[in-house]
Scaffold this motif. Sequence first.
Motif, PDB file in Angstrom:
ATOM      1  N   PRO A 193       0.834  -1.203   0.000  1.00 51.62           N
ATOM      2  CA  PRO A 193       0.000   0.000   0.000  1.00 51.62           C
ATOM      3  C   PRO A 193       0.872   1.257   0.000  1.00 51.62           C
ATOM      4  O   PRO A 193       1.770   1.413   0.831  1.00 51.62           O
ATOM      5  CB  PRO A 193      -0.794  -0.133   1.303  1.00 51.62           C
ATOM      6  CG  PRO A 193      -0.892  -1.608   1.511  1.00 51.62           C
ATOM      7  CD  PRO A 193       0.424  -2.156   1.042  1.00 51.62           C
ATOM      8  N   TRP A 194       0.576   2.168  -0.940  1.00 52.83           N
ATOM      9  CA  TRP A 194       1.432   3.332  -1.213  1.00 52.83           C
ATOM     10  C   TRP A 194       0.517   4.422  -1.736  1.00 52.83           C
ATOM     11  O   TRP A 194       0.592   4.850  -2.861  1.00 52.83           O
ATOM     12  CB  TRP A 194       2.479   2.870  -2.228  1.00 52.83           C
ATOM     13  CG  TRP A 194       3.474   3.783  -2.825  1.00 52.83           C
ATOM     14  CD1 TRP A 194       3.578   4.065  -4.169  1.00 52.83           C
ATOM     15  CD2 TRP A 194       4.556   4.480  -2.211  1.00 52.83           C
ATOM     16  NE1 TRP A 194       4.646   4.901  -4.405  1.00 52.83           N
ATOM     17  CE2 TRP A 194       5.273   5.172  -3.216  1.00 52.83           C
ATOM     18  CE3 TRP A 194       4.984   4.598  -0.884  1.00 52.83           C
ATOM     19  CZ2 TRP A 194       6.387   5.961  -2.952  1.00 52.83           C
ATOM     20  CZ3 TRP A 194       6.091   5.375  -0.607  1.00 52.83           C
ATOM     21  CH2 TRP A 194       6.777   6.044  -1.631  1.00 52.83           C
ATOM     22  N   ALA A 195      -0.427   4.826  -0.852  1.00 53.74           N
ATOM     23  CA  ALA A 195      -1.462   5.778  -1.256  1.00 53.74           C
ATOM     24  C   ALA A 195      -0.844   7.128  -1.624  1.00 53.74           C
ATOM     25  O   ALA A 195       0.098   7.573  -0.961  1.00 53.74           O
ATOM     26  CB  ALA A 195      -2.463   5.967  -0.110  1.00 53.74           C
ATOM     27  N   PRO A 196      -1.330   7.785  -2.692  1.00 54.54           N
ATOM     28  CA  PRO A 196      -2.546   7.458  -3.452  1.00 54.54           C
ATOM     29  C   PRO A 196      -2.307   6.618  -4.704  1.00 54.54           C
ATOM     30  O   PRO A 196      -3.191   6.516  -5.540  1.00 54.54           O
ATOM     31  CB  PRO A 196      -3.050   8.853  -3.852  1.00 54.54           C
ATOM     32  CG  PRO A 196      -1.788   9.630  -4.075  1.00 54.54           C
ATOM     33  CD  PRO A 196      -0.812   9.127  -3.049  1.00 54.54           C
ATOM     34  N   ARG A 228       1.859  13.813   1.595  1.00 59.08           N
ATOM     35  CA  ARG A 228       0.721  14.718   1.750  1.00 59.08           C
ATOM     36  C   ARG A 228      -0.567  13.944   2.024  1.00 59.08           C
ATOM     37  O   ARG A 228      -1.380  14.343   2.868  1.00 59.08           O
ATOM     38  CB  ARG A 228       0.562  15.569   0.495  1.00 59.08           C
ATOM     39  CG  ARG A 228       1.676  16.582   0.272  1.00 59.08           C
ATOM     40  CD  ARG A 228       1.492  17.317  -1.041  1.00 59.08           C
ATOM     41  NE  ARG A 228       2.494  18.370  -1.225  1.00 59.08           N
ATOM     42  CZ  ARG A 228       2.531  19.164  -2.279  1.00 59.08           C
ATOM     43  NH1 ARG A 228       1.638  19.042  -3.245  1.00 59.08           N
ATOM     44  NH2 ARG A 228       3.465  20.089  -2.377  1.00 59.08           N
ATOM     45  N   PHE A 229      -0.754  12.865   1.300  1.00 60.49           N
ATOM     46  CA  PHE A 229      -1.958  12.043   1.471  1.00 60.49           C
ATOM     47  C   PHE A 229      -2.018  11.491   2.895  1.00 60.49           C
ATOM     48  O   PHE A 229      -3.047  11.596   3.571  1.00 60.49           O
ATOM     49  CB  PHE A 229      -1.953  10.914   0.448  1.00 60.49           C
ATOM     50  CG  PHE A 229      -3.180  10.049   0.482  1.00 60.49           C
ATOM     51  CD1 PHE A 229      -4.262  10.310  -0.347  1.00 60.49           C
ATOM     52  CD2 PHE A 229      -3.264   8.964   1.345  1.00 60.49           C
ATOM     53  CE1 PHE A 229      -5.400   9.509  -0.308  1.00 60.49           C
ATOM     54  CE2 PHE A 229      -4.401   8.158   1.384  1.00 60.49           C
ATOM     55  CZ  PHE A 229      -5.462   8.434   0.553  1.00 60.49           C
ATOM     56  N   LEU A 230      -0.895  10.890   3.356  1.00 60.53           N
ATOM     57  CA  LEU A 230      -0.880  10.287   4.681  1.00 60.53           C
ATOM     58  C   LEU A 230      -1.040  11.323   5.781  1.00 60.53           C
ATOM     59  O   LEU A 230      -1.766  11.096   6.754  1.00 60.53           O
ATOM     60  CB  LEU A 230       0.416   9.505   4.884  1.00 60.53           C
ATOM     61  CG  LEU A 230       0.429   8.061   4.405  1.00 60.53           C
ATOM     62  CD1 LEU A 230       1.786   7.433   4.656  1.00 60.53           C
ATOM     63  CD2 LEU A 230      -0.662   7.256   5.094  1.00 60.53           C
ATOM     64  N   GLY A 277      -4.561  13.237  10.040  1.00 59.24           N
ATOM     65  CA  GLY A 277      -4.916  14.459  10.746  1.00 59.24           C
ATOM     66  C   GLY A 277      -3.719  15.316  11.107  1.00 59.24           C
ATOM     67  O   GLY A 277      -3.775  16.099  12.070  1.00 59.24           O
ATOM     68  N   LEU A 278      -2.636  15.204  10.331  1.00 61.48           N
ATOM     69  CA  LEU A 278      -1.406  15.926  10.641  1.00 61.48           C
ATOM     70  C   LEU A 278      -1.086  17.025   9.631  1.00 61.48           C
ATOM     71  O   LEU A 278       0.021  17.576   9.646  1.00 61.48           O
ATOM     72  CB  LEU A 278      -0.224  14.940  10.701  1.00 61.48           C
ATOM     73  CG  LEU A 278      -0.305  13.822  11.739  1.00 61.48           C
ATOM     74  CD1 LEU A 278       0.882  12.878  11.587  1.00 61.48           C
ATOM     75  CD2 LEU A 278      -0.357  14.394  13.146  1.00 61.48           C
ATOM     76  N   ALA A 279      -2.023  17.344   8.768  1.00 58.04           N
ATOM     77  CA  ALA A 279      -1.749  18.309   7.705  1.00 58.04           C
ATOM     78  C   ALA A 279      -1.317  19.668   8.238  1.00 58.04           C
ATOM     79  O   ALA A 279      -0.562  20.382   7.572  1.00 58.04           O
ATOM     80  CB  ALA A 279      -2.981  18.462   6.810  1.00 58.04           C
ATOM     81  N   MET A 326      -5.748  14.549  -4.213  1.00 58.62           N
ATOM     82  CA  MET A 326      -6.038  13.842  -2.970  1.00 58.62           C
ATOM     83  C   MET A 326      -4.926  14.068  -1.953  1.00 58.62           C
ATOM     84  O   MET A 326      -3.757  13.820  -2.208  1.00 58.62           O
ATOM     85  CB  MET A 326      -6.197  12.343  -3.227  1.00 58.62           C
ATOM     86  CG  MET A 326      -7.440  11.984  -4.015  1.00 58.62           C
ATOM     87  SD  MET A 326      -7.660  10.203  -4.216  1.00 58.62           S
ATOM     88  CE  MET A 326      -7.958   9.726  -2.512  1.00 58.62           C
ATOM     89  N   GLY A 327      -5.276  14.555  -0.800  1.00 51.58           N
ATOM     90  CA  GLY A 327      -4.304  14.788   0.254  1.00 51.58           C
ATOM     91  C   GLY A 327      -3.432  16.004   0.028  1.00 51.58           C
ATOM     92  O   GLY A 327      -2.535  16.277   0.819  1.00 51.58           O
ATOM     93  N   ASP A 328      -3.688  16.755  -1.018  1.00 52.20           N
ATOM     94  CA  ASP A 328      -2.824  17.886  -1.343  1.00 52.20           C
ATOM     95  C   ASP A 328      -3.306  19.154  -0.640  1.00 52.20           C
ATOM     96  O   ASP A 328      -3.940  20.005  -1.237  1.00 52.20           O
ATOM     97  CB  ASP A 328      -2.789  18.085  -2.858  1.00 52.20           C
ATOM     98  CG  ASP A 328      -1.677  19.024  -3.277  1.00 52.20           C
ATOM     99  OD1 ASP A 328      -0.973  19.526  -2.386  1.00 52.20           O
ATOM    100  OD2 ASP A 328      -1.524  19.243  -4.488  1.00 52.20           O
TER     101      ASP A 328
END
Length: 261
Positions: A31-34, A181-183, A188-190, A245-247
């Motif tokens: 797993p290596w989202a996105p 960025r996604f992770l 919740g660490l953005a 996504m996640g950006d």
Amino acid sequence: MRYFPRLFATLLLTCLSTFACAEKLLIVTEPWAPYVYLEDGQAKGIDYEVTVEVFKRLGVEVDWQFLPWKRCLAMIDQGLADGILDIFQTEERDRYLYYPDEPLSEVAFVLFYANARPHPVERLEDLAGLTIGTSPGYTYSTAFNESSRFKREPAPTHEANFGKLQRGRIDLLITDRRVGRFLASELGLAQDVSELPLVVNSQHQYLAIRRNAGKDSLAQRFAEELRRFKREPAYAALNARYASMGDKFPTTVEQQESGTP
């Protein structure tokens, strides 16, 4: 003679069945989202969905296994899997993997830091004395991998690396920009972590096929169909769906580390 057509049909079906079996693949990945990941037990991701579509067009059936990266590499090395998704091409891996001449995507390895403990870094030499969180089995760059100026500390998962960063157990972590960025957003660490503008290295990601698996031509067939798919509106729509996504991070000016491959 009246039995000949029936015999011919039986032999034809047998040959077709054999061919179909030969075209069934076991592909492993981490797993290596996105790019590829599991959500509520369902596989997703831009590279995963593109690969599924290309193999569907080629008439190739695929079984998937999601495993830690080092285990994925071991299964390929031991001949227990036919292919591996989102792998970088290296001279060493060329000995046992066929790579299509069309990549799935490109990653940019950058460094993330906790906002509470910033570390200004403009080049690799600025990492002297620091501890950098890494992932086992990942290839970043020769200069990064072999430097003795700083410590590399692996974590079992990408999520664990962010946890260690938040708790101050590592000074920085290295990962692909989009993955980080996604992770960070998912965890919740953005608002608590940021990325440095330095790009340690950029590399293409591929779907690679194991050599000596009886599927030597499949890599090229995959590349040809992948190029066709990339020219279609369906590919553009799929890519757009994952693009942001996640950006949630501000745009930074990229600085490529000189001397890295």
